[in-house]
Design a protein around this motif. Structure first.
Motif, PDB file in Angstrom:
ATOM      1  N   VAL A  66       0.833  -1.206   0.000  1.00 21.89           N
ATOM      2  CA  VAL A  66       0.000   0.000   0.000  1.00 21.89           C
ATOM      3  C   VAL A  66       0.865   1.252   0.000  1.00 21.89           C
ATOM      4  O   VAL A  66       0.758   2.089  -0.895  1.00 21.89           O
ATOM      5  CB  VAL A  66      -0.980   0.027   1.194  1.00 21.89           C
ATOM      6  N   ALA A 126      -9.272  -1.547   6.445  1.00 16.06           N
ATOM      7  CA  ALA A 126      -9.319  -1.276   5.007  1.00 16.06           C
ATOM      8  C   ALA A 126     -10.754  -1.317   4.498  1.00 16.06           C
ATOM      9  O   ALA A 126     -11.222  -0.384   3.827  1.00 16.06           O
ATOM     10  CB  ALA A 126      -8.456  -2.296   4.263  1.00 16.06           C
ATOM     11  N   HIS A 130     -13.576   1.865   3.194  1.00 14.98           N
ATOM     12  CA  HIS A 130     -14.357   1.927   1.957  1.00 14.98           C
ATOM     13  C   HIS A 130     -15.839   2.147   2.248  1.00 14.98           C
ATOM     14  O   HIS A 130     -16.522   2.862   1.508  1.00 14.98           O
ATOM     15  CB  HIS A 130     -14.187   0.626   1.157  1.00 14.98           C
ATOM     16  N   GLY A 208      -6.658  -0.955  -7.819  1.00 13.44           N
ATOM     17  CA  GLY A 208      -7.007  -0.932  -6.400  1.00 13.44           C
ATOM     18  C   GLY A 208      -8.407  -1.455  -6.179  1.00 13.44           C
ATOM     19  O   GLY A 208      -8.838  -2.400  -6.839  1.00 13.44           O
ATOM     20  N   ASP A 210     -11.150   1.016  -4.701  1.00 12.91           N
ATOM     21  CA  ASP A 210     -12.069   2.067  -4.254  1.00 12.91           C
ATOM     22  C   ASP A 210     -13.034   2.493  -5.357  1.00 12.91           C
ATOM     23  O   ASP A 210     -12.646   3.168  -6.314  1.00 12.91           O
ATOM     24  CB  ASP A 210     -11.278   3.270  -3.762  1.00 12.91           C
ATOM     25  N   THR A 275      -5.928   1.977  -3.884  1.00  9.78           N
ATOM     26  CA  THR A 275      -5.595   1.202  -2.676  1.00  9.78           C
ATOM     27  C   THR A 275      -4.452   0.276  -3.069  1.00  9.78           C
ATOM     28  O   THR A 275      -3.805   0.480  -4.090  1.00  9.78           O
ATOM     29  CB  THR A 275      -6.788   0.348  -2.175  1.00  9.78           C
TER      30      THR A 275
END
Length: 513
Positions: A66, A126, A130, A208, A210, A275
């Protein structure tokens, strides 16, 4: 440095530099952040005070692949220190400045159980992050994260630490369900075939997990003459109705994160990391990497969110206009969007096929991809499955077999991709619905679990499955280094957890043949 949090960790741990590419100094900065978070949590628990939501990003940033930016971890530490100093001292609290690595926990089982808890909490942070940006929250999550972090310094029995680990799985189920609902901000996923071909316009590649970042970028680029492509775990975004209205959402480019070094060099345009999973960029595209959220890498432009959650992508867009269009990779189109609503709509037909003997077994092959050469096992396992079996998948592990021509069973695709790693929850919903339809327990269904893991979100998903009572899960391509023999024995005897071995042996163990 003593890091053993991912599947590629060296035996017994990475000590000179991370297999992920993390430098020893960055690992030390991450250890300091994690230690100080536990010290803050200890004070906060004593004061019966909740942690600030900002700790979520700090935890998220310590996940594998990350954030590699030591400066950012210095900023996280300053924030944590300020919150720590604002609280009254607690009786029996640890020193705030002390050796920080997990190897300072001398008892091997204590270290193993706290590591398992910490890594699960990282995954929890994590996924909860979100959900929060999409307006969904749960009042129990931050207090649990506080108590879990504080437990590092508490004199707990092995049974108490084991209970905390299993409780992390309970909260994992809560957060996975919360994120599932949050993602429906963009509609209910639909089974969708996604193009992998390229266009003639410059592109931006979004990788990622998101979905909000993708939504913001699509809106910002809708009249800019630029195509947007998804990569890795962003593939399932194509299944959401809200994203289908953007004609410049061109398709999916490349495979999983493990192939980014070769794929990104051929994309030619900028890559936005929302992410994980970032690996140190190769020279061929290092100048094209942009980061946002918890992601960071030295000298890569970072796009911060404004107070209202908005993001200014103007620099990214201007750069994209100067780039050549992506090169064709010559890969087949991919199927996604087989989340619980879509699959349950097919339930009557699926149940009839099961009763008629045309579908004999489901195999859950969810989880992570990685660079370990042993992961070719999952491709070979998928190929070897009898044609009356269906693969249920989620996460980037699917890139090992989602392009194979495995066909269908009376119109039901033999690979049903529920989406991202967090969409493993969808697979549980499907399994519970089938158990209800057949009037049996989830472990009595013709379902086997052959899970690939890589990082800490996968740890949380595993703990969530264990909390739901799923047994006899096969895990590979290797077992976690951080699990001690005694802790492993508990997982084996209580839950039937087992390591993967060879394709031929595992087909038998999982009742696939």
């Amino acid at each position: 440095m003593y890091c053993q949090q991912c599947q590629e960790s060296r035996t017994p741990a990475c000590t000179l530099g991370g297999a992920c590419g993390k430098k020893k100094t960055v690992a030390g900065a991450q250890d300091r952040v994690l230690y100080s978070l536990s010290a803050l949590a200890f004070r906060a628990k004593a004061a019966d005070t909740s942690l600030e939501p900002c700790v979520l990003e700090a935890l998220f940033a310590t996940l594998t692949n990350v954030n590699f930016d030591e400066v950012r971890f210095g900023e996280y530490l300053s924030c944590i220190t300020a919150h720590y100093n604002a609280l009254p001292p607690a009786a029996g609290e640890p020193a705030f400045d002390a050796p920080a690595g997990l190897d300072t926990l001398s008892d091997v089982n204590t270290r193993s159980l706290f590591s398992l808890l910490l890594f699960g909490v990282k995954g929890l942070a994590a996924y909860y992050s979100h959900a929060l940006v999409l307006g969904k929250s749960d009042d129990t999550v931050l207090p649990f994260i506080r108590d879990a972090l504080a437990s590092r310094f508490e004199n707990l029995t092995i049974d108490q630490r084991t209970a905390l680990v299993l409780d992390c799985g309970r909260h994992g189920v809560t957060v996975l369900a919360l994120l599932d609902a949050a993602n429906q901000t963009y509609g209910v996923p639909e089974i969708t075939r996604v193009s992998t071909s390229t266009g003639v316009r410059p592109g931006i590649l979004v990788t990622g997990h998101d979905l909000k970042d993708l939504a913001l970028l699509l809106e910002a680029t809708k009249n800019e003459g630029i195509d947007i492509y998804t990569h890795g775990e962003m593939l399932p975004a194509h299944a959401y109705p809200a994203f289908k209205k953007y004609p410049h959402l061109r398709g999916n480019y490349g495979g999983s994160w493990a192939e980014q070094v070769t794929d990104f060099a051929k994309f030619n345009g900028p890559v936005l990391f929302t992410t994980n999973c970032l690996v140190p960029p190769a020279p061929a595209y290092a100048d094209k990497v942009f980061t946002t959220g918890a992601v960071g890498f030295p000298n890569c432009p970072h796009i911060d969110a404004g107070p209202d959650g908005s993001k200014d992508f103007s620099t990214l867009i201007a750069f994209a206009r100067t780039c050549r269009p992506p090169e064709e990779l010559g890969r087949p189109d991919l199927l996604t969007g087989c989340a619980h609503d879509a699959v349950l709509a097919l339930a009557p037909k699926v149940i009839d096929l099961i009763k008629g003997g045309k579908i004999r077994r489901f195999v859950v092959m969810a989880g992570c991809d990685g660079r370990d050469k042993r992961r070719s096992y999952y491709t070979e396992f998928a190929k070897a499955l009898p044609r009356d079996t269906i693969i249920l998948t989620a996460g980037c592990a699917k890139y090992r077999y989602n392009a194979l021509a495995l066909g269908d069973i009376d119109g039901i695709p033999r690979v049903l991709d529920a989406g991202q790693c967090n969409d493993s929850y969808s697979l549980v919903v499907v399994a519970l619905a089938l158990a209800d339809a057949f009037g049996c327990g989830v472990n009595d269904l013709p379902i086997s679990y052959n899970i690939a893991w890589y990082e800490q979100k996968a740890v949380l998903v595993l703990l969530a499955l264990l909390h739901l009572g799923v047994k006899n899960i096969m895990l590979g391509p290797s077992l976690p280094e951080f699990v001690s023999p005694d802790v492993l024995n508990v997982l084996v005897t209580t839950f039937g957890l087992q390591p993967s071995s060879t394709v031929a042996e595992d087909l038998v163990k999982l009742s696939c043949i």
